[in-house]
Write a protein that holds these residues in place. Structure first.
Motif, short mmCIF file in Angstrom:
data_model
loop_
_atom_site.label_atom_id
_atom_site.label_comp_id
_atom_site.label_asym_id
_atom_site.label_seq_id
_atom_site.Cartn_x
_atom_site.Cartn_y
_atom_site.Cartn_z
N VAL A 84 0.85 -1.19 0.00
CA VAL A 84 0.00 0.00 0.00
C VAL A 84 0.89 1.24 0.00
N ASP A 85 0.28 2.41 -0.25
CA ASP A 85 1.06 3.64 -0.14
C ASP A 85 0.72 4.34 1.18
N LEU A 86 1.27 5.55 1.36
CA LEU A 86 1.08 6.26 2.63
C LEU A 86 -0.39 6.61 2.87
N ASN A 87 -1.17 6.69 1.79
CA ASN A 87 -2.60 7.02 1.93
C ASN A 87 -3.48 5.78 1.96
N ASN A 88 -2.84 4.63 2.12
CA ASN A 88 -3.53 3.34 2.24
C ASN A 88 -4.19 2.87 0.94
N VAL A 89 -3.72 3.41 -0.19
CA VAL A 89 -4.21 2.93 -1.49
C VAL A 89 -3.43 1.66 -1.83
N GLU A 90 -4.16 0.58 -2.10
CA GLU A 90 -3.48 -0.70 -2.35
C GLU A 90 -2.85 -0.71 -3.74
N MET A 91 -1.60 -1.18 -3.81
CA MET A 91 -0.85 -1.27 -5.06
C MET A 91 -0.77 -2.74 -5.48
N THR A 92 -0.51 -2.97 -6.77
CA THR A 92 -0.32 -4.34 -7.26
C THR A 92 1.18 -4.61 -7.37
N PRO A 93 1.74 -5.43 -6.48
CA PRO A 93 3.19 -5.66 -6.53
C PRO A 93 3.60 -6.46 -7.77
N GLU A 94 4.69 -6.03 -8.42
CA GLU A 94 5.20 -6.74 -9.60
C GLU A 94 6.32 -7.68 -9.15
N VAL A 95 6.07 -8.98 -9.26
CA VAL A 95 7.06 -9.97 -8.84
C VAL A 95 8.04 -10.21 -9.99
N LYS A 96 9.35 -10.05 -9.69
CA LYS A 96 10.37 -10.24 -10.72
C LYS A 96 11.25 -11.44 -10.38
N LYS A 97 11.74 -12.11 -11.41
CA LYS A 97 12.63 -13.26 -11.23
C LYS A 97 14.07 -12.78 -11.30
N VAL A 98 14.88 -13.13 -10.31
CA VAL A 98 16.27 -12.70 -10.23
C VAL A 98 17.14 -13.66 -11.03
N GLU A 99 17.93 -13.10 -11.97
CA GLU A 99 18.82 -13.94 -12.78
C GLU A 99 20.19 -14.01 -12.13
N GLY A 234 20.47 5.42 -18.52
CA GLY A 234 21.14 4.79 -17.38
C GLY A 234 22.11 3.71 -17.80
N ILE A 235 23.25 3.63 -17.11
CA ILE A 235 24.21 2.53 -17.31
C ILE A 235 24.44 1.91 -15.94
N CYS A 236 23.89 0.71 -15.72
CA CYS A 236 23.92 0.07 -14.40
C CYS A 236 24.24 -1.41 -14.53
N ASN A 237 24.57 -2.01 -13.38
CA ASN A 237 24.83 -3.45 -13.34
C ASN A 237 23.67 -4.21 -12.70
N ALA A 238 23.09 -3.63 -11.64
CA ALA A 238 22.06 -4.33 -10.87
C ALA A 238 20.70 -4.21 -11.55
N ILE A 239 20.22 -5.32 -12.06
CA ILE A 239 18.96 -5.35 -12.81
C ILE A 239 17.78 -5.07 -11.86
N GLY A 240 16.89 -4.19 -12.28
CA GLY A 240 15.71 -3.87 -11.50
C GLY A 240 15.94 -2.87 -10.38
N SER A 241 17.16 -2.31 -10.30
CA SER A 241 17.47 -1.36 -9.22
C SER A 241 16.83 -0.01 -9.50
N SER A 242 17.02 0.94 -8.61
CA SER A 242 16.26 2.21 -8.66
C SER A 242 16.57 3.06 -9.89
#
Length: 471
Positions: A84-99, A234-242
């Motif tokens: 949920v967020d700070l206002n209690n609105v429910e979010m749909t979590p996206e499940v990712k597979k780690v390679e 962006g140029i990054c190594n960690a997949i799915g990072s911020s």
């Protein structure tokens, strides 16, 4: 309830956080939240894990949810994950597979992760280029460039923002992009960029470089540039990072998890991606000679094999390092593409051996640092064959005239500098713009072996963290 209490409290909180809260009255519930600091939830069989990234939990599960800023994870035993967020609105979590696999997170017979990661570089650079350089090694394509061709080709300026080792990669990227694409490039420390009210407009492209993808200052610089209308790559190594999630497009370096705090394979991976970015852009713009383009692409394809040659020098560098454990200071010198390599070599030595070291453009020696030269001062000079070779030779002669001790990294077959330097290390020949990929490796090994001789913890040096998620 605990959730309501956390939501109310976080409405009052100023600053960054990644927190997990338990209530001793209700031990089967955990509430976790984040803002400007990474937090992932691992989803196992009837169990959950909380960590700053996926690496420590991949042993238990390969399914993770990356929380976004202002999101709160509500974890109850025997129930599904709720976000949920700070206002209690429910979010749909996206499940990712780690390679990731466990083999990448183990030392594999090496005494330290850092040495393992130095030796992994030929394979890592090959993985970085896989699918981007064709089998005939005559063309390089980054899909992010092709998919955003109009926006990138219309850019009037590139701004590279990064910190530490990634900033050094950015300095090499600047020379590559300006040389191949004829577009002006600025390189900024993200920590300074975010606070100095920079001039940015919609015709600018900002390239954000970060191994972890969580570097707080770089992430803040990205958000600032986005708010001013710039296009972010962006140029990054960690997949799915911020940072990959915050940017418009970009490229992963695909070098696998880097456990040692002092970055090694991530640096060469970043330089490789920047070279491929510059080549792809230049070909699309028509600003690079076709024969030169072909020679660079083919040479880039040969870099992993040449890195393997350099790694054969490991024993020689280990022996050499024993004579420098006494040193309290080092100077590293280079010119052109080798100047950022000198900065990176000095940083590696500082990080893991705690010896003070400084990197300079070799020509700047006479503007001050030459006053430091004496018989007790080791000077590392990157002196491979390039357009500035004669100039670097002159700089070495200046050092020797003042009784300085010179460790020179030269091109195989060099008969001039080898005669003057106290010690010379011969490296395989390559095209000038790709020299950093070859010359960086022996500097990593030199720093590693000096630190080992001094009995230091090379994988976890004091006061440093792998992901710098704070200002």
């Amino acid at each position: 309830s605990l959730l309501t209490a956390v939501q109310l409290a976080l409405g009052e909180v100023i600053g960054a956080y990644a927190i997990a809260i338990l209530d001793k009255e209700h031990p089967d519930e955990i509430v976790a939240a984040r803002k400007s600091s990474p937090l992932v939830v691992g989803i196992g069989e009837d169990e959950f894990f909380l960590a700053s990234d996926a690496t420590p939990i991949v042993e238990y599960t390969d399914k993770v949810v990356y929380l976004e800023d202002g999101e709160i994870a509500v974890i109850n035993r025997g129930e599904e994950l709720k976000v949920v967020d700070l206002n209690n609105v429910e979010m749909t979590p996206e499940v990712k597979k780690v390679e990731l696999n466990l083999g990448q997170l183990e030392k594999g017979g090496y005494p330290h992760f850092m040495l393992k990661e130095i030796f992994e570089q030929p394979d890592c650079i090959h993985d970085c280029m896989r699918g981007r350089i064709n089998v005939d090694a005559d063309n390089v394509v980054l899909s992010a460039v092709i998919d955003n061709k109009e926006r990138l080709l219309s850019a009037k300026r590139f701004i590279i923002v990064a910190c530490g080792t990634s900033w050094h990669a950015g300095l090499i990227g600047k020379q590559l992009i300006e040389s191949f694409c004829r577009i002006p490039v600025e390189v900024e420390y993200a920590s300074e960029f975010r606070y100095r009210d920079p001039v940015i407009n919609e015709q600018d492209v900002v390239i954000a470089i970060s191994q972890s993808g969580e570097t707080a200052d770089t992430l803040a610089a990205v958000e600032l540039a986005k708010s001013r209308g710039a296009f972010i790559y962006g140029i990054c190594n960690a997949i799915g990072s911020s940072i990959p999630r915050a940017t418009h497009t970009g490229s992963y370096i695909h070098v696998g998890p880097e456990i040692g705090v002092a970055s090694t394979k991530a640096f060469t991976g970043q330089v490789t991606v920047l070279a491929m970015l510059a080549l792809t852009l230049a070909k699309e713009k028509g600003t690079i000679d076709e024969r030169y383009y072909l020679s660079v692409v083919r040479e880039l394809n040969q870099i992993p094999e040449k890195m393997k040659e350099v790694l054969k020098l490991n024993d020689k560098l280990a022996e050499l390092s024993k004579t420098f454990t006494y040193a309290h200071n080092f100077i590293y010198l280079g010119r052109g593409y080798s100047y950022p390599v000198a900065l990176e070599g000095a940083l590696k030595l500082k990080e893991i051996s705690y010896i003070h070291a400084e990197g300079y453009p070799a020509a700047e020696m006479k503007h001050g640092p030459i006053a430091l030269i004496d018989a007790e001062m080791p000077v590392v000079v990157i002196a491979t064959q390039n357009a500035l070779y004669e100039k670097v030779l002159s700089n070495i002669q200046e050092i020797k005239a003042r009784k300085g001790r010179v460790i020179a990294f030269v091109t195989k077959g060099d008969m001039v500098i080898s005669q003057i330097a106290d010690c010379s290390i011969e490296l395989p020949e390559t095209i000038e713009c790709l020299n950093p990929l070859i010359t960086t490796v022996p500097l990593q090994l030199l720093a590693y072996h000096i630190a080992v001789c001094k009995g230091m913890d090379v994988d976890q040096p004091r006061n440093l963290a792998k992901s710098v998620t704070v200002e």
